[in-house]
Design a protein around this motif. Structure first.
Motif, short mmCIF file in Angstrom:
data_model
loop_
_atom_site.label_atom_id
_atom_site.label_comp_id
_atom_site.label_asym_id
_atom_site.label_seq_id
_atom_site.Cartn_x
_atom_site.Cartn_y
_atom_site.Cartn_z
N LEU A 57 0.83 -1.21 0.00
CA LEU A 57 0.00 0.00 0.00
C LEU A 57 0.87 1.25 0.00
N MET A 60 2.62 1.52 -3.42
CA MET A 60 1.72 1.96 -4.49
C MET A 60 1.48 3.46 -4.41
N ASN A 61 1.36 4.00 -3.20
CA ASN A 61 1.05 5.42 -3.02
C ASN A 61 2.27 6.32 -3.02
N SER A 62 3.46 5.73 -3.10
CA SER A 62 4.70 6.52 -3.06
C SER A 62 5.00 7.13 -4.42
N ARG A 66 4.13 5.61 -8.16
CA ARG A 66 3.50 6.38 -9.25
C ARG A 66 4.41 6.43 -10.47
N ASP A 97 -10.23 -1.41 -2.28
CA ASP A 97 -8.83 -1.02 -2.11
C ASP A 97 -7.89 -2.21 -2.14
N ARG A 100 -7.16 -3.00 -5.69
CA ARG A 100 -6.25 -2.02 -6.31
C ARG A 100 -4.80 -2.29 -5.90
N VAL A 101 -4.60 -2.55 -4.61
CA VAL A 101 -3.25 -2.79 -4.11
C VAL A 101 -2.68 -4.08 -4.71
#
Length: 184
Positions: A57, A60-62, A66, A97, A100-101
């Motif tokens: 998670l 993925m959000n880092s 991206r 979620d 997605r992850v």
């Protein structure tokens, strides 16, 4: 008045068409300017996949996650399309979620595998495609285990069954038996 509405509608359609055409040409030029994957990018992705195993998670959000997502879309010499493994968990196994992850981690896992094995288009060879699918599912399971360790509410019975099969040495056979991707 009808003449002006008709003329306005025509001009509006021409403008929309011009904008769409320019954006497609721009995207094509950007894609053409993007060269093939470099060795440095390959090393970066292999490291990213290892980090993502432990915290998918956050990865993925880092910024690095991206970057990877854009890179995977833009790199012209590798094909990282979906496979029956990702279709399996997208088809009702994981939701929201968690889906997605896991999708992100599946993609980074298969990309790392393909880059290490220099498999540019796994669809050209059935053995390469099966190996890529298995690598993606194995990566998905590593990510899933770390997600469940942090939050037991992430537990999914169908994925637990894959882990049990992996632990007994039967994951490859189970992955081979997964339903094929639907025809497009």
């Amino acid at each position: 008045m009808a003449f002006f509405r008709s003329t306005f509608q025509t001009l509006k359609q021409i403008c929309i068409g011009a904008v769409v055409t320019c954006s497609l040409i721009g995207a094509g030029v950007a894609h053409a300017e993007r060269g093939p994957a470099t060795a440095e990018e390959g090393e970066r992705i292999v490291k990213l996949a290892a980090v993502s195993d432990k915290d998918p998670l956050a990865t993925m959000n880092s910024a690095e996650g991206r970057w990877f997502q854009k890179w995977a879309d833009d790199v012209p010499d590798y094909m990282f399309g979906p496979d029956k493994g990702v279709f399996w968990f997208h088809n009702g196994v994981a939701k929201g979620d968690l889906m997605r992850v896991l999708r992100f981690h599946h993609t980074v896992s298969t990309a790392a595998f393909q880059l290490q094995k220099k498999i540019k288009d796994p669809m050209k060879n059935e053995a390469d495609n099966e190996a890529k699918t298995l690598a993606g599912v194995e990566g998905l399971l590593r990510a899933y285990e770390s997600l469940v360790a942090k939050n037991a509410e992430n537990r999914v019975a169908a994925i637990d069954e894959l882990i049990a099969a992996r632990n007994k040495g039967g994951l490859a056979e189970l992955v081979k038996k997964m339903p094929p991707m639907p025809s497009r």
